[in-house]
Write a protein that holds these residues in place. Structure first.
Motif, PDB file in Angstrom:
ATOM      1  N   ARG A 297       0.816  -1.219   0.000  1.00 60.60           N
ATOM      2  CA  ARG A 297       0.000   0.000   0.000  1.00 60.60           C
ATOM      3  C   ARG A 297       0.847   1.265   0.000  1.00 60.60           C
ATOM      4  O   ARG A 297       0.333   2.369  -0.227  1.00 60.60           O
ATOM      5  N   GLN A 298       2.128   1.134   0.250  1.00 59.97           N
ATOM      6  CA  GLN A 298       2.995   2.306   0.295  1.00 59.97           C
ATOM      7  C   GLN A 298       3.417   2.734  -1.108  1.00 59.97           C
ATOM      8  O   GLN A 298       3.363   1.953  -2.068  1.00 59.97           O
ATOM      9  N   GLN A 299       3.853   3.969  -1.212  1.00 63.37           N
ATOM     10  CA  GLN A 299       4.269   4.521  -2.501  1.00 63.37           C
ATOM     11  C   GLN A 299       5.494   3.782  -3.023  1.00 63.37           C
ATOM     12  O   GLN A 299       6.386   3.409  -2.256  1.00 63.37           O
ATOM     13  N   ALA A 300       5.528   3.561  -4.343  1.00 61.40           N
ATOM     14  CA  ALA A 300       6.675   2.897  -4.954  1.00 61.40           C
ATOM     15  C   ALA A 300       7.955   3.659  -4.632  1.00 61.40           C
ATOM     16  O   ALA A 300       7.997   4.894  -4.682  1.00 61.40           O
TER      17      ALA A 300
ATOM     18  N   THR B 142       9.451   3.353  -1.619  1.00 65.03           N
ATOM     19  CA  THR B 142       9.551   3.489  -0.168  1.00 65.03           C
ATOM     20  C   THR B 142      10.282   2.289   0.433  1.00 65.03           C
ATOM     21  O   THR B 142       9.982   1.140   0.115  1.00 65.03           O
TER      22      THR B 142
ATOM     23  N   SER C  25       9.031  -1.006  -1.680  1.00 64.58           N
ATOM     24  CA  SER C  25       7.808  -1.018  -2.484  1.00 64.58           C
ATOM     25  C   SER C  25       8.161  -0.687  -3.936  1.00 64.58           C
ATOM     26  O   SER C  25       8.961   0.222  -4.207  1.00 64.58           O
TER      27      SER C  25
ATOM     28  N   VAL D  30       2.080  -4.066  -9.195  1.00 63.91           N
ATOM     29  CA  VAL D  30       2.482  -3.577  -7.875  1.00 63.91           C
ATOM     30  C   VAL D  30       3.190  -4.718  -7.158  1.00 63.91           C
ATOM     31  O   VAL D  30       2.720  -5.865  -7.162  1.00 63.91           O
TER      32      VAL D  30
ATOM     33  N   GLN E  64      13.784   0.336  -9.097  1.00 62.93           N
ATOM     34  CA  GLN E  64      12.488   0.792  -9.610  1.00 62.93           C
ATOM     35  C   GLN E  64      12.542   0.981 -11.127  1.00 62.93           C
ATOM     36  O   GLN E  64      11.629   0.575 -11.849  1.00 62.93           O
TER      37      GLN E  64
END
Length: 357
Positions: A79-82, A84, A119, A127, A154
């Motif tokens: 659920r956290q921002q990519a 993080t 994340s 995701v 990322q």
């Protein structure tokens, strides 16, 4: 170049190949001094996938079958921002997680007692997360190293997922053309075959098409040269929109169309399709029918080829000439075909071969 720099440079190549990720994650785990570095995720509504090279395959299967939906800690990470980085023990969900069967029966036996998670996300909708598992609480050096790698990871994941989606789209195109009865091959920008469907594979298997040195070729010198010219025009003058030709062969002509594939810069150049070649065999349906009848009635290849020639020419003598055999040989083969199929006239044979039912 130190190990950390080498790992960064490897990421660009790792993003191009699904099979390269396990080896990279193993080297990354070694660099961090971790028990495991695993990466997993899914498209919206899709099946969760996980790459965990140090994890026992039996435990991996157990995770997907039993524990994934119960993994409240991982759902919190996702659920956290990519981008993080989170020390899992600091999440509110960790206290309950540490009392769960997943932690005590799955994580602890593998020494996955503690973790740091990164994340991850992709513009494709995928995701996921990369998790560094350790026996003892993660050190500040391990956490900072993961943070330093986060932008590179990322970026690699974004390219990996986009390429995967593009390859899937290409595969669906090939499969759809296969169902339509068309042979189809994707060529790279140098004319080498990147991928092909089942119809094209059948044509290669029986010699109607050939691949030499990775490039598509015709079965005869003259047709080979004409096909090479068509592909060259298609690749190097794409504004002309490709072209068509009849490809001569020992079993009759094939209709070949080559069309340029619009460039997509998300694809790395070596894997970027430059053209698609579509091949139609006018006799393909009849060829499949004769193959089925050969299996059903025990026809030899020579008998099946004569039967095809009889359908094409309408007479035994013309079929013998087309096949390059004497009329006496053709008569003998036709008698054998009649005996095996139970028909008594050429018209009955033609009807049998052309009947779809």
């Amino acid at each position: 170049m130190n190990l950390q720099e080498r790992l960064r440079s490897e990421l660009s190549d790792t993003a191009l190949d699904d099979a390269a990720w396990p080896a990279f994650l193993m080297r990354f785990a070694s660099h961090l001094g971790a028990t495991e570095v695993a990466m997993g995720g899914a498209q919206p509504g899709g099946v969760h996938e996980m790459i965990a090279p140090h994890t026992d395959p039996g435990f991996t299967g157990l995770y997907h079958e039993t524990y994934h939906q119960q993994n409240s800690l991982m759902h919190a990470v996702l659920r956290q921002q990519a981008g993080t980085v989170t020390q899992t023990e600091e999440l509110p969900e960790f206290a309950q997680f540490s009392r769960s069967d997943l932690y005590n029966l799955w994580c602890v036996p593998q020494s996955f007692n503690h973790g740091v998670a990164l994340s991850l996300g992709s513009s494709t909708g995928w995701v996921g997360a990369l998790v560094v598992n350790t026996r003892a609480p993660a050190t500040s050096n391990q956490i900072e190293t993961l943070r330093a790698f986060a932008p590179d990871l990322q970026k690699a994941v974004e390219q990996w997922r986009v390429l995967k989606q593009l390859r899937l789209a290409n595969r669906l195109t090939l499969d759809t053309l296969d169902i339509a009865g068309l042979g189809a091959l994707f060529l790279d920008r140098t004319g080498h075959v990147l991928d092909l469907n089942g119809q094209a594979q059948d044509m290669l298997a029986d010699g109607r098409l050939q691949v030499r040195d990775g490039q598509l070729r015709g079965p005869e010198p003259q047709s080979d040269s004409a096909l090479a010219q068509l592909i060259t025009r298609c690749l190097f003058t794409p504004d002309l929109g490709g072209g068509r030709m009849q490809l001569a062969g020992p079993d009759g002509p094939l209709s070949v169309q080559c069309a340029p594939v619009p460039g997509n810069f998300a694809f790395p150049t070596p894997q970027r399709p430059g053209a698609i070649v579509l091949v139609t065999d006018p006799k393909g349906k009849l060829r499949v029918r004769i193959s089925a009848l050969s299996r059903l009635y025990g026809l030899t290849r020579a008998e099946a080829e004569l039967a095809l020639a009889v359908v094409e020419t309408g007479s035994r003598k013309a079929a013998a000439e087309l096949r390059g055999v004497s009329d006496t040989t053709a008569r003998s083969q036709l008698t054998s075909i009649f005996d095996k199929t139970g028909v008594r006239r050429q018209t009955e044979l033609v009807r049998l071969l052309l009947d779809d039912h």
